[in-house]
Motif scaffolding. Structure first.
Motif, PDB file in Angstrom:
ATOM      1  N   HIS A 136       0.833  -1.077   0.035  1.00  0.00           N
ATOM      2  CA  HIS A 136       0.026   0.100   0.053  1.00  0.00           C
ATOM      3  C   HIS A 136       0.931   1.177  -0.162  1.00  0.00           C
ATOM      4  O   HIS A 136       0.756   2.324  -0.693  1.00  0.00           O
ATOM      5  N   ARG A 137       1.973   1.129   0.908  1.00  0.00           N
ATOM      6  CA  ARG A 137       2.998   2.369   0.751  1.00  0.00           C
ATOM      7  C   ARG A 137       3.510   2.741  -0.401  1.00  0.00           C
ATOM      8  O   ARG A 137       3.782   3.640  -0.831  1.00  0.00           O
ATOM      9  N   THR A 140       1.046   3.776  -3.176  1.00  0.00           N
ATOM     10  CA  THR A 140       0.471   5.414  -2.908  1.00  0.00           C
ATOM     11  C   THR A 140       1.436   6.088  -2.109  1.00  0.00           C
ATOM     12  O   THR A 140       1.230   6.400  -1.053  1.00  0.00           O
ATOM     13  N   PRO A 141       2.462   6.699  -2.959  1.00  0.00           N
ATOM     14  CA  PRO A 141       3.707   7.391  -2.223  1.00  0.00           C
ATOM     15  C   PRO A 141       2.994   8.728  -1.907  1.00  0.00           C
ATOM     16  O   PRO A 141       2.045   9.346  -2.450  1.00  0.00           O
ATOM     17  N   THR A 142       3.393   9.414  -0.681  1.00  0.00           N
ATOM     18  CA  THR A 142       3.100  10.509  -0.069  1.00  0.00           C
ATOM     19  C   THR A 142       4.078  11.602  -0.684  1.00  0.00           C
ATOM     20  O   THR A 142       5.376  11.289  -0.836  1.00  0.00           O
ATOM     21  N   THR A 143       3.622  12.831  -0.538  1.00  0.00           N
ATOM     22  CA  THR A 143       4.611  13.831  -0.949  1.00  0.00           C
ATOM     23  C   THR A 143       5.387  14.454   0.279  1.00  0.00           C
ATOM     24  O   THR A 143       4.533  14.547   1.178  1.00  0.00           O
ATOM     25  N   ALA A 144       6.499  14.696   0.260  1.00  0.00           N
ATOM     26  CA  ALA A 144       7.293  15.228   1.431  1.00  0.00           C
ATOM     27  C   ALA A 144       7.030  16.781   1.620  1.00  0.00           C
ATOM     28  O   ALA A 144       6.845  17.502   0.524  1.00  0.00           O
ATOM     29  N   THR A 145       6.598  17.231   2.626  1.00  0.00           N
ATOM     30  CA  THR A 145       6.418  18.608   2.808  1.00  0.00           C
ATOM     31  C   THR A 145       7.428  19.100   3.840  1.00  0.00           C
ATOM     32  O   THR A 145       7.764  18.867   4.880  1.00  0.00           O
TER      33      THR A 145
END
Length: 146
Positions: A136-137, A140-145
């Motif tokens: 799942h990770r 669906t990569p997350t964007t770094a903030t």
């Protein structure tokens, strides 16, 4: 309730893993594929209808959970359902090995499933669930903030 919102009692998952451990151990100790065939059906029911509908889940719900009281928290049902799919794959491969005379394949596949079930039952670490979360990770990569 959809699979995305379904929740399950983690104690039931460990109970089911304990029963699965016994069934898979019987397969190896007796050198008999029939307990593995039964387990494959249990995995298939869990995959098709959800872990709460599995025979072991129903047994837990009716006989064990009423004696324990409510759980402290519920878990998402999707990772355990994926873990049941992984178990089903190992059970089918194991059955194919036993039934075609490739006994080593049957023993190894059953052994892998047995180790995963035992770890879940003993310490509550669901290897298939961890694989689900990792997939799942990755998907669906997350964007770094920063």
């Amino acid at each position: 309730m959809s699979e995305k919102t379904a929740k399950v009692d983690p104690r039931g998952l460990r109970f089911a893993a304990g029963v699965t451990t016994v069934v898979l151990a019987l397969t190896l100790v007796l050198n008999n594929p029939w307990p593995l065939a039964v387990q494959a059906v249990v995995f298939a029911v869990s995959v098709a209808f959800g872990v709460g509908a599995s025979p072991y889940g129903l047994l837990f719900k009716r006989l064990v959970r009423p004696r324990l009281g409510p759980p402290k928290e519920l878990e998402d049902a999707a990772p355990p359902r994926f873990a049941q799919l992984v178990g089903l794959v190992f059970a089918v491969v194991g059955l194919a090995g036993f039934l075609t005379g490739a006994t080593v394949l049957g023993v190894v596949a059953t052994g892998f499933a047995l180790v995963a079930a035992f770890v879940n039952a003993a310490v509550g670490l669901c290897l298939g669930c961890e694989a689900y979360l990792l997939i799942h990770r990755i998907r669906t990569p997350t964007t770094a903030t920063n």
